[in-house]
Design a protein around this motif. Structure first.
Motif, short mmCIF file in Angstrom:
data_model
loop_
_atom_site.label_atom_id
_atom_site.label_comp_id
_atom_site.label_asym_id
_atom_site.label_seq_id
_atom_site.Cartn_x
_atom_site.Cartn_y
_atom_site.Cartn_z
N THR A 17 0.84 -1.19 0.00
CA THR A 17 0.00 0.00 0.00
C THR A 17 0.88 1.25 0.00
O THR A 17 2.05 1.20 0.36
CB THR A 17 -0.91 0.04 1.23
N TYR A 18 0.29 2.38 -0.39
CA TYR A 18 1.04 3.63 -0.41
C TYR A 18 1.48 4.06 0.99
O TYR A 18 2.64 4.46 1.17
CB TYR A 18 0.21 4.73 -1.07
N CYS B 286 -8.20 -3.76 -2.80
CA CYS B 286 -8.49 -2.77 -1.75
C CYS B 286 -9.32 -3.39 -0.64
O CYS B 286 -10.20 -4.23 -0.87
CB CYS B 286 -9.25 -1.57 -2.33
N ARG C 261 -7.07 6.15 -2.95
CA ARG C 261 -6.13 5.06 -3.14
C ARG C 261 -4.87 5.26 -2.29
O ARG C 261 -4.33 4.30 -1.74
CB ARG C 261 -5.74 4.97 -4.62
N ASP D 42 -6.12 1.18 2.31
CA ASP D 42 -5.32 -0.03 2.26
C ASP D 42 -5.51 -0.72 0.90
O ASP D 42 -6.05 -1.83 0.81
CB ASP D 42 -5.71 -0.98 3.40
N CYS D 43 -5.06 -0.04 -0.15
CA CYS D 43 -5.09 -0.60 -1.50
C CYS D 43 -3.68 -1.06 -1.85
O CYS D 43 -2.72 -0.28 -1.76
CB CYS D 43 -5.57 0.44 -2.51
N THR D 44 -3.56 -2.30 -2.22
CA THR D 44 -2.24 -2.85 -2.56
C THR D 44 -2.05 -2.77 -4.07
O THR D 44 -2.77 -3.41 -4.83
CB THR D 44 -2.13 -4.31 -2.09
#
Length: 438
Positions: free
Chosen positions: A81-82, A233, A245, A249-251
Motif C-alpha cells: 500500500t502507499y 483494496c 487510493r 489499504d489498497c495494494t
C-alpha cells in the motif's frame, strides 16, 4: 590411438550412407527437441542477478480485513500500500530502498512526421537504478532532491530515445507525455533482465520487453498517474478517487530492500515484525500476521514464474530423446553387425577386445558430433519458431554459450550411451568362426 580411431570414425560415416544419415537425423531430432525446451526453461529459471540476489529483498505485509480470515492463510495480495511504502522508504534498515509501479503514457513527439503512441514505463524512486544496476548510455538517474521534489524529469530507454531524437545525446531535451513535459536526464542502455524480477506482478510481464522510460515515483503520484497492473483494496476503508487510493489499504505498489550483506536480512525481518505490531496497535493490519521477506530467487519461486507445465515439457522432450536413443541403438546394432568379419580378422591379427571397443566407441562419438551439429541447427530453427508465437517468448528463445556447449556434450554423450551395447556386442565376435565363414 584416439586420432587414428577418430579418422576411422569419420571414414565410417561413408559406409552405409543411408543408415548413417538415419542415425544422425534420429539423434539430431532428439537433441533439438530436448535442447530447445531446456533452453526455454534455462532462460526462465535462471538467476537474473546472481552476485546480489540474496541481498535484494521483497517485503510482503498482510493488510487484509480480519472478517472471514482463516489464520495461516496467505495474504490477499503481495503488493504494498502507499502508506506502507512511504513508511518503508524511511526505514532505518537496508542500504537502499525503492518503490515502484508501472505506468502507461502517451508519448507526444515534437516531430510532425511521428504521431503520438503509447509506451509502457516504470515509476520508481531514485535508488532503483543503483539497486538493480541499470546501465546508462547517456546522462544519469535523477537525484534524491529531484525525487523528493517530484521533478518533471525522465530517463528514456535507448530505443525510445533513438525513436524520438535519433542517434544523438538527448540529455537536457524535453519530452511530452500525456500532457506534461519532462526533461531528459539520462538514457538507459539496453537492459532487459530475464525474468523481469524487479516488477513481475504487472507491467510488461515476467518476460516482456524492457521499460520504455522511467519517471520519478513522486512525480507519478503528483500527477495522479494510474497504474498498469492489478490492485486489491480493503473495502472497509476504501475511499474514492486517486487520493482515496493513497490513503486507504489498497495494494498496488512494489517495494524492495537492498542490504549490505545477506546476514542483514535478519535486521530487515526484525524491523518489519516491529512495524506490523505498531500498525496493528494503530488499528491497521487487523490480522496481525508476521511480515514475510523474500530474496530474488525465493520471490520468483513464490510467484511461480516457472510453472509445472514448463518443467513437464522438458521431461517429455527428454523422454522423446530417450526414444530416439533406443532407435539409434537398433541402427548401430545393424551397422556393426555387418562388420563382424572385419572384427574377426582384426582380432586374429592381434587386436584386443579393448582396442575394438575403443575404436567402435569413438566411431559412435563421431556420429554424436555430427548429430549434435545438425541438432544445434535444428534447435536454432525450433527456437526461432517459438519466438514467433508471443513477444515474451521471443525474448526467451535464444541460446547462450552454456546451452551451446551443453548441446554438443549431450549429443556426444547420448551417442556414446547408445553405442555401448552395439560396441559390446561387436567385441564378442569369435575370430575363428568369422575366419571359417570367409
Amino acid at each position: 590411438m584416439f586420432g587414428y580411431y577418430f579418422k576411422l570414425g569419420v571414414k565410417s560415416l561413408r559406409r552405409n550412407p543411408a543408415l548413417t544419415a538415419l542415425m544422425v537425423l534420429t539423434l539430431a531430432v532428439g537433441v533439438a527437441a530436448s535442447m530447445s525446451t531446456l533452453t526455454i526453461l534455462h532462460m526462465m529459471s535462471g538467476n537474473p542477478i546472481p552476485h546480489k540476489s540474496d541481498r535484494l529483498l521483497v517485503p510482503v505485509l498482510d493488510v487484509g480485513p480480519k472478517e472471514g480470515y482463516t489464520p495461516g492463510s496467505p495474504p490477499d495480495d503481495v503488493q504494498a500500500t502507499y502508506p506502507d511504502v512511504k513508511n518503508l522508504l524511511s526505514a532505518p534498515v537496508g542500504v537502499r530502498r525503492t518503490a515502484m509501479y508501472g505506468i502507461n503514457l502517451a508519448v507526444e513527439p515534437a516531430r510532425t512526421d511521428l504521431p503520438a503512441f503509447q509506451q509502457q514505463g516504470l515509476a520508481p524512486t531514485h535508488d532503483f537504478f543503483a539497486m538493480f544496476e541499470v546501465p546508462f548510455k547517456y546522462g544519469q538517474a535523477w537525484t534524491e532532491a529531484e525525487d523528493k521534489a517530484g521533478a518533471d524529469v525522465v530517463v528514456l530507454s535507448t530505443d525510445l530515445a533513438e525513436r524520438l531524437f535519433g542517434k544523438t545525446n538527448p540529455v537536457g531535451k524535453q519530452v511530452r507525455m500525456s500532457g506534461y513535459s519532462y526533461q531528459v536526464v539520462g538514457v538507459a542502455d539496453h537492459w532487459k533482465p530475464l525474468p523481469r524480477y524487479y516488477h513481475i506482478i504487472s507491467g510488461n510481464g515476467e518476460y516482456g520487453d524492457e521499460e520504455a522510460f522511467f519517471l520519478p515515483f513522486s512525480t507519478a503520484i503528483r500527477h495522479e498517474m494510474g497504474h498498469a497492473g492489478s490492485m486489491s483494496c480493503n473495502v472497509r476503508n476504501a475511499k474514492p478517487g486517486f487520493a482515496g487510493r493513497l490513503e486507504g489499504d489498497c495494494t498496488w505498489l512494489q517495494f524492495w530492500f537492498e542490504t549490505a550483506s545477506p546476514g542483514d536480512r535478519v535486521d530487515v525481518q526484525s524491523y518489519l515484525d516491529s512495524y506490523v505490531k505498531e500498525q496493528h496497535r494503530l488499528g491497521r493490519m487487523e490480522r496481525n500476521q508476521p511480515a514475510k521477506l523474500y530474496n530474488v530467487m525465493e520471490w520468483l519461486e513464490e510467484r511461480k514464474v516457472v510453472g509445472s507445465d514448463e518443467k513437464l515439457s522438458v521431461w517429455l522432450a527428454f523422454g522423446f530423446l530417450a526414444l530416439c536413443l533406443v532407435n539409434t541403438i537398433g541402427l548401430l546394432l545393424a551397422k556393426f553387425s555387418v562388420r563382424a568379419p572385419e572384427v574377426g580378422i582384426r582380432r586374429a591379427l592381434g587386436a584386443s577386445r579393448r582396442e575394438i571397443f575403443s575404436q567402435f566407441l569413438v566411431e559412435t562419438a563421431v556420429v554424436g558430433l555430427v548429430g549434435g551439429t545438425l541438432g544445434l541447427l535444428l534447435s536454432y530453427g525450433a527456437l526461432a519458431l517459438m519466438g514467433l508465437s508471443t513477444p515474451s517468448m521471443k525474448n526467451l528463445a535464444h541460446m547462450d554459450l552454456e546451452m551451446l556447449a551443453l548441446t554438443f556434450v549431450l549429443s556426444i554423450a547420448a551417442a556414446v550411451v547408445a553405442g555401448l551395447l552395439p560396441t559390446w556386442r561387436a567385441c564378442q565376435v569369435t575370430p575363428a568362426l568369422q575366419l571359417k565363414s570367409q
